[in-house]
Design a protein around this motif. Structure first.
Motif, PDB file in Angstrom:
ATOM      1  N   LEU A  20       1.069  -1.487   0.561  1.00  0.00           N
ATOM      2  CA  LEU A  20      -0.172   0.333  -0.149  1.00  0.00           C
ATOM      3  C   LEU A  20       1.201   1.264   0.277  1.00  0.00           C
ATOM      4  N   THR A  23       1.940   1.948  -3.506  1.00  0.00           N
ATOM      5  CA  THR A  23       1.337   2.143  -4.151  1.00  0.00           C
ATOM      6  C   THR A  23       1.140   3.747  -3.804  1.00  0.00           C
ATOM      7  N   TYR A 229      -6.433  -2.136  -5.111  1.00  0.00           N
ATOM      8  CA  TYR A 229      -5.554  -1.378  -4.122  1.00  0.00           C
ATOM      9  C   TYR A 229      -5.822   0.219  -4.844  1.00  0.00           C
TER      10      TYR A 229
END
Length: 301
Positions: A20, A23, A229
């Protein structure tokens, strides 16, 4: 609660938080600097995963040395192309930018289906990442820490450290902070804001590509993996504070732990609902996030 189960879920949450974070870093930079909501950002992660698959297929066991530069450069070039052809023409029009990048994300997903198929493609981790560290004795007896998840955690920490250094110690970071604080004044003082936008957007896309390498090591890559995501990555940016690298790191850890614990105690869908409720409640208390950045543009919006 079983301490082995709890520790295992927290470790899983840490590895999820690492992906995470990788990203969300690009989103934090592009949204903080350019005020651009890029719905195609998750597809950079997907493309990084597919490039890792191609590197493994073409080069064999030592593919990671090729996969990282290939994923970073490939997605960075795609990000530069997207910024030049589309996003640059839509600055100051957030709704148009959101719709345009959402459409591009759908195009990229369909292109991936045409090239790789709709099912996920697996990437076998190198032999040196196939084992695990196992705890023997004590209350955590039997708890295992897979090498591949430890590798992803270390990768995220290294990227976060490099980005912190770039933003706080380099000339590029000084320009980014100046434009983020006051774009008009920075431009008047000689900062090429258009070139900086292109560089930062490409850098964010490249970091998402690196996240795709880590993702490919943990799970099969499929055309919709980026969409899975992107929402949580936006939540990381909002909770951490728009444009804050430190905030993105802390928020990724918190959301990763909450998601892992909630999934272990309930179900995946209910865990997502719990996390959204907690995020909404948190933003009622701190609407600008954990570590809000000083930005004239944000104050005027």
């Amino acid at each position: 609660m079983d301490p082995v189960f709890l520790s295992g879920q927290l470790f899983t949450g840490l590895s999820v938080a690492s992906l995470l974070l990788l990203t969300a870093l690009g989103l934090a930079l592009s949204f903080g600097l350019m005020r651009v909501i890029n719905m195609a950002h998750g597809e950079f992660l997907m493309i990084g995963g597919y490039l890792t698959y191609l590197a493994a297929k073409m080069t064999g066991p030592g593919y990671l040395w090729i996969a990282f530069p290939l994923a970073f450069l490939g997605t960075a070039l795609l990000g530069a192309l997207l910024e030049t052809l589309v996003i640059r023409r839509l600055y100051g029009r957030p709704l148009d930018t959101l719709l345009a990048t959402w459409g591009i994300s759908l195009i990229l997903q369909q292109a991936a289906r045409q090239v790789f198929g709709s099912t996920g493609v697996p990437v076998t981790a190198p032999a040196w990442l196939s084992g695990s560290v196992t705890v023997h004795g004590g209350v955590l007896d039997g708890l295992s820490f897979p090498y591949v998840r430890l590798f992803v955690i270390v990768l995220a920490a290294l990227v976060l450290g490099v980005m912190w250094w770039v933003l706080t110690r380099s000339r590029l970071g000084m320009h980014v902070r100046a434009v983020n604080s006051n774009r008009e004044m920075a431009s008047a003082l000689g900062v090429n804001t258009r070139r900086l936008d292109l560089l930062v957007f490409s850098l964010g896309a490249g970091i998402a590509g690196v996240a795709g390498v880590g993702l490919a090591l943990l799970a099969p890559v499929n055309p919709t993996v980026g969409a899975a995501y992107i929402v949580n990555a936006f939540l990381v940016v909002v909770v951490g504070g728009v444009g804050s690298v430190l905030g993105a790191g802390v928020a990724a850890l918190l959301l990763g732990f909450v998601t892992a614990l909630a999934e272990g105690l309930t179900s995946s869908s209910l865990a997502q609902a719990i996390m959204l409720i907690l995020v909404v409640a948190f933003l009622q208390w701190k609407p600008r996030g954990l570590f809000p950045t000083q930005s004239r543009a944000l104050e005027e919006s």
